[in-house]
Design a protein around this motif. Structure first.
Motif, PDB file in Angstrom:
ATOM      1  N   LYS A 367       0.674  -1.210  -0.439  1.00  8.61           N
ATOM      2  CA  LYS A 367       0.660  -0.308   0.071  1.00  8.61           C
ATOM      3  C   LYS A 367       0.565   1.123  -0.528  1.00  8.61           C
ATOM      4  CE  LYS A 367      -3.991  -1.697   2.474  1.00  8.61           C
ATOM      5  NZ  LYS A 367      -4.830  -2.315   1.594  1.00  8.61           N
ATOM      6  N   PHE A 368       2.011   1.172   0.299  1.00  6.79           N
ATOM      7  CA  PHE A 368       2.491   2.186   0.883  1.00  6.79           C
ATOM      8  C   PHE A 368       4.059   2.010  -0.383  1.00  6.79           C
ATOM      9  CE2 PHE A 368       1.053   0.792   4.634  1.00  6.79           C
ATOM     10  CZ  PHE A 368       0.462   2.384   4.815  1.00  6.79           C
ATOM     11  N   ARG A 369       4.214   0.899  -0.560  1.00  5.17           N
ATOM     12  CA  ARG A 369       5.329   1.045  -1.821  1.00  5.17           C
ATOM     13  C   ARG A 369       5.028   1.591  -3.143  1.00  5.17           C
ATOM     14  NH1 ARG A 369       6.646  -5.127  -0.019  1.00  5.17           N
ATOM     15  NH2 ARG A 369       7.967  -4.894   1.797  1.00  5.17           N
ATOM     16  N   ASN A 370       3.913   1.294  -3.209  1.00  6.10           N
ATOM     17  CA  ASN A 370       2.826   1.279  -4.977  1.00  6.10           C
ATOM     18  C   ASN A 370       1.748   2.216  -4.189  1.00  6.10           C
ATOM     19  OD1 ASN A 370       4.827  -1.263  -6.106  1.00  6.10           O
ATOM     20  ND2 ASN A 370       3.285  -2.483  -4.701  1.00  6.10           N
ATOM     21  N   LEU A 371       2.227   3.654  -4.627  1.00  9.62           N
ATOM     22  CA  LEU A 371       1.392   4.723  -3.971  1.00  9.62           C
ATOM     23  C   LEU A 371       0.505   4.898  -5.668  1.00  9.62           C
ATOM     24  CD1 LEU A 371       3.291   6.917  -1.701  1.00  9.62           C
ATOM     25  CD2 LEU A 371       1.754   5.950  -1.331  1.00  9.62           C
ATOM     26  N   PRO A 372      -1.325   5.087  -5.016  1.00  9.11           N
ATOM     27  CA  PRO A 372      -1.026   5.598  -6.329  1.00  9.11           C
ATOM     28  C   PRO A 372      -1.053   6.893  -7.060  1.00  9.11           C
ATOM     29  CG  PRO A 372      -2.851   4.874  -4.729  1.00  9.11           C
ATOM     30  CD  PRO A 372      -2.136   5.234  -4.461  1.00  9.11           C
ATOM     31  N   GLN A 373      -1.166   5.795  -8.537  1.00 10.12           N
ATOM     32  CA  GLN A 373      -0.515   6.990  -9.791  1.00 10.12           C
ATOM     33  C   GLN A 373      -1.577   8.462 -10.442  1.00 10.12           C
ATOM     34  OE1 GLN A 373       2.264   7.957 -11.071  1.00 10.12           O
ATOM     35  NE2 GLN A 373       3.367   6.483  -9.440  1.00 10.12           N
ATOM     36  N   MET A 374      -1.900   9.590  -8.933  1.00 12.21           N
ATOM     37  CA  MET A 374      -3.264  10.078  -8.446  1.00 12.21           C
ATOM     38  C   MET A 374      -3.190  10.983 -10.227  1.00 12.21           C
ATOM     39  SD  MET A 374      -4.139   9.150  -6.394  1.00 12.21           S
ATOM     40  CE  MET A 374      -5.561  10.086  -6.952  1.00 12.21           C
ATOM     41  N   LYS A 375      -4.373  11.592 -11.165  1.00 10.50           N
ATOM     42  CA  LYS A 375      -4.498  11.932 -12.568  1.00 10.50           C
ATOM     43  C   LYS A 375      -3.633  13.718 -11.847  1.00 10.50           C
ATOM     44  CE  LYS A 375      -7.557  13.083 -16.239  1.00 10.50           C
ATOM     45  NZ  LYS A 375      -9.085  12.383 -16.940  1.00 10.50           N
ATOM     46  N   ALA A 376      -2.407  14.233 -13.411  1.00 10.63           N
ATOM     47  CA  ALA A 376      -2.496  14.801 -13.198  1.00 10.63           C
ATOM     48  C   ALA A 376      -3.124  16.008 -13.875  1.00 10.63           C
ATOM     49  CB  ALA A 376      -1.489  15.426 -13.853  1.00 10.63           C
ATOM     50  N   ALA A 377      -3.847  17.186 -13.148  1.00  7.54           N
ATOM     51  CA  ALA A 377      -4.423  18.783 -14.258  1.00  7.54           C
ATOM     52  C   ALA A 377      -4.003  18.637 -15.406  1.00  7.54           C
ATOM     53  CB  ALA A 377      -4.383  19.821 -13.650  1.00  7.54           C
ATOM     54  N   GLU A 378      -5.080  17.929 -16.215  1.00  5.67           N
ATOM     55  CA  GLU A 378      -5.124  18.576 -17.996  1.00  5.67           C
ATOM     56  C   GLU A 378      -4.970  19.901 -18.759  1.00  5.67           C
ATOM     57  OE1 GLU A 378      -8.301  16.471 -19.827  1.00  5.67           O
ATOM     58  OE2 GLU A 378      -8.087  14.433 -19.190  1.00  5.67           O
TER      59      GLU A 378
END
Length: 719
Positions: A367-378
């Motif tokens: 859960k901490f090694r593979n943090l979610p990739q949050m979508k950047a503002a387009e």
């Protein structure tokens, strides 16, 4: 229509990096609360996951496998990290006290610091034993002892689950190393009372198979270098002694004024203490409405409830109660890759249980090694030409102060007319100006940094050291400073808190040099920027860039690599331990180093243009060249690894153009890495260099002789 960033209006402070808070940080990063400023305070940049400690001791895991990287996690959550051990909580003033910095104010706080040990109070423990926590010191001591030769003798004090897991892991590790060993588990009552009779029997048989002696109902009188003396007169051979017993709450909780139970913070079903703005979870808390034993599984299941209730206390949502489960699955390591599972009186053991336990542990850590990739503002569909190219593919560098390139700056400065005033002395290439004031020689400089850490105190300390570098590099004594502060939009209360932190820290740093802050200016913008304009006095001739001589040795007082580490940290790629070490170098003042190097022929501080750029500045002003001994150049931990992986600061390419003839490579590229609050680079008489380096080492500087001045123009690497 342009929408400015929402202002910050509330401070949420997480005290401790325990499992619950780590999960809250992860959830916050996925769904932050606009307007809330989040802070996490922890003694270290990482928090070990205790569930994998026995596996590490046994040799099944590497040391790094156990760590939750709080620095990286905080970057993901948009939180500031304060590295320090809390020494007090004042609910009336709503402040947290951390040594070495102003109080940390909060609107809502949560405590998840776990428990500590009273084992050091045992006679001889502090001198001859090592507690199992904190993990860092224990791991180092155990690794050293385990790698030794000859017969081993080990004792673990405490017959709970933690103690038996630890000694079985030690037994397995020593057996795997083919070392004969005497291993003893000692408890002043009966061991394994927290689990069922069947499970306890299985574990006792496993300990017997590993050759572990279990001594119960035995009080320890004193611990010696090679044995433990019991109350009944027995002496137990033990060269390595550790303790997994004697847990107690942290002492500062008793001074907080909160309601306590046996020293632990009493909380209701909503995880609130007697003060509604202070929450507590994990082992440091006592669930008054539904008491439960100290176990990590409860702390983990508290996380979603705590996350929601913290948001509610800040104005978003409603409080929910936490309902702990009546029983939980206990998974106990048995030394080798075998484990015991128990729940509701049913026990199973063997390799399959180990696989199950490992699967659960690895899933938790992932859960901490593979943090979610949050979508950047387009990017808007319609935009002017060139916007994507200027934006680039990575965030703007903070570690170089978002500095513009050397060529742009030099080009503009070269177009300015020379000074007309007789009391302003032009200096070729130097960052500080020399002024003649009433017969005194005064230097003046200005510097500012765009924030690359969310902690105003740390950012202020780094910026002040960075700005002072030009004063120290000219051999001047700091005299006075004014501060220029830009804060992001925030409420008046947060403005007051933040400015108080910044100015108190600035005053501490500047006053420590013998100078004074005499004023400043503040405004609001999109992000925090801190700057200082400084003056200094030269009793002797200033040390300038143009004084280097052929044959001079080059001394560097700090390692390089801060730019690549900060670039990686902003992208969520850096190890938190590397980041913390880089910060430690950045905040080291260079005043004493400058005093030691007072006889330097030429000197500069290494900052935005990198080591190569600033050395080229000396060479250009002195009409000479330089040879760099690349192997001798000190670098920060992690910098070469990050450079090899392709991490670069935003002005790397511009810096690289300063000396295109130099070879490429992971370490060679760091010569062009922009530095923040970097070290002093001095050209000194070659015969004096070893003695000066020794003096610098004695003063605490990791200085090195990194090359020499020659008469061939340009920079060269030593072959």
């Amino acid at each position: 229509m342009y929408r400015p960033p929402l202002p910050l209006t509330r401070d949420l402070v997480l005290i401790g990096g325990g499992h619950t808070h780590a999960l809250v940080l992860r959830k916050w990063g996925m769904n932050p609360l606009p307007g809330a400023r989040l802070t996490v305070i922890n003694p270290a940049p990482s928090a070990p996951y205790s569930g994998m400690l026995p596996g590490f001791v046994a040799g099944h895991y590497r040391r790094g496998d156990l760590d939750i990287d709080l620095v990286r996690l905080a970057r993901f959550a948009g939180a500031r990290v304060i590295l320090g051990a809390v020494e007090g909580l004042d609910p009336d003033r709503q402040e947290v006290h951390v040594p070495g910095r102003p109080p940390v104010a909060y609107d809502v706080a949560s405590v998840n610091v776990g428990i500590t040990s009273d084992m050091p109070a045992l006679p001889g423990f502090s001198d001859h034993a090592v507690p199992a926590k904190p993990l860092g010191s224990f791991a180092a001591r155990w690794a050293e002892y385990q790698s030794g030769a000859g017969a081993a003798s080990v004792a673990v004090i405490g017959g709970g689950v933690a103690g038996v897991e630890l000694i079985m892991a030690m037994a397995h590790a020593l057996r795997s190393a083919n070392r004969s060993a005497r291993l003893t588990l000692i408890d002043n009552a009966r061991a394994l009372t927290a689990i069922g009779a069947k499970a306890a029997s299985i574990i006792r048989n496993a300990m017997a198979d590993l050759g572990i002696d279990v001594i119960e109902q035995a009080a320890i009188v004193e611990i010696h270098a090679d044995h433990i003396r019991l109350e009944d007169g027995r002496q137990i051979a033990a060269e390595f002694v550790t303790g997994a017993a004697g847990a107690k709450p942290y002492g500062w909780m008793a001074q907080s004024g909160l309601d306590l139970h046996d020293g632990y913070i009493t909380v209701n079903s909503r995880l609130q203490s007697s003060n509604p703005f202070v929450f507590a979870v994990g082992d440091c808390a006592h669930l008054s409405e539904n008491p439960r034993p100290k176990a990590g599984v409860y702390a983990v299941r508290e996380a979603p409830i705590l996350y929601g209730n913290l948001r509610a206390s800040l104005g978003a949502g409603k409080m929910r109660p936490y309902h702990p489960q009546k029983d939980y699955l206990k998974l106990i390591s048995l030394g080798g890759k075998s484990a015991l599972a128990e729940r509701l009186g049913t026990s199973l053991s063997g390799p399959l249980m180990w696989k199950w336990k490992n699967h659960i542990d690895q899933n938790f850590m992932n859960k901490f090694r593979n943090l979610p990739q949050m979508k950047a503002a387009e990017l808007p569909r319609d935009h002017a030409l060139g916007v994507p190219e200027v934006l680039g593919e990575k965030p703007m560098c903070g570690g170089c102060g978002a500095k513009i390139g050397r060529r742009a700056l030099r080009s503009v400065l070269s177009d300015l007319p020379p000074p007309d005033r007789q009391d302003v002395i032009p200096l070729s290439g130097d960052d500080a100006a020399l002024l003649l004031t009433g017969g005194a020689r005064q230097v003046m400089t200005s510097d500012h940094l765009r924030s690359f850490t969310n902690d105003p105190v740390l950012m202020t300390r780094i910026t002040a050291i960075h700005a002072l570098g030009d004063i120290w590099a000219m051999g001047a004594a700091p005299q006075a400073a004014t501060a220029t502060i830009i804060l992001p939009r925030m409420s008046p209360a947060l403005q007051q808190r933040t400015m108080s932190e910044i100015m108190a820290t600035a005053s501490d740093v500047i006053r420590a040099t013998g100078a004074e802050i005499v004023g400043g200016h503040s405004s609001m913008g999109d992000e925090m920027t801190i700057g200082f304009t400084l003056t200094g006095l030269c009793e002797n001739d200033p040390i300038i860039l143009s004084g280097a001589r052929k044959g001079d040795a080059l001394i560097l007082t700090k390692p390089i690599g801060s730019g690549v580490i900060m670039a990686a940290e902003m992208a969520g790629l850096a190890n938190g331990i590397w980041v913390a070490e880089a910060f430690r170098h950045m905040v080291q003042p260079q005043g004493e180093a400058a005093r030691i190097l007072f006889s330097a022929h030429a000197m500069t501080d290494v900052t935005g243009f990198g080591l190569a750029g600033h050395l080229q500045g000396i060479c250009g002003a002195s009409d000479c060249g330089a040879v760099i001994a690349l192997d001798a150049v000190p670098v920060m931990a992690g910098a070469v690894e990050l450079s090899a992986s392709g991490v670069r600061s935003t002005i790397f390419e511009d810096n690289r153009a300063i000396a295109p003839e130099l070879a490429n490579g992971p370490k060679a590229d760091l010569l062009f890495d922009p530095q923040t609050a970097g070290g002093l680079l001095a050209a000194v008489q070659a015969d004096d260099a070893p003695g000066l380096c020794a003096d610098l080492h004695a003063a605490g500087y990791p200085a090195a002789i990194i090359g020499m001045i020659d008469d061939t123009p340009g920079l060269k690497l030593q072959s």
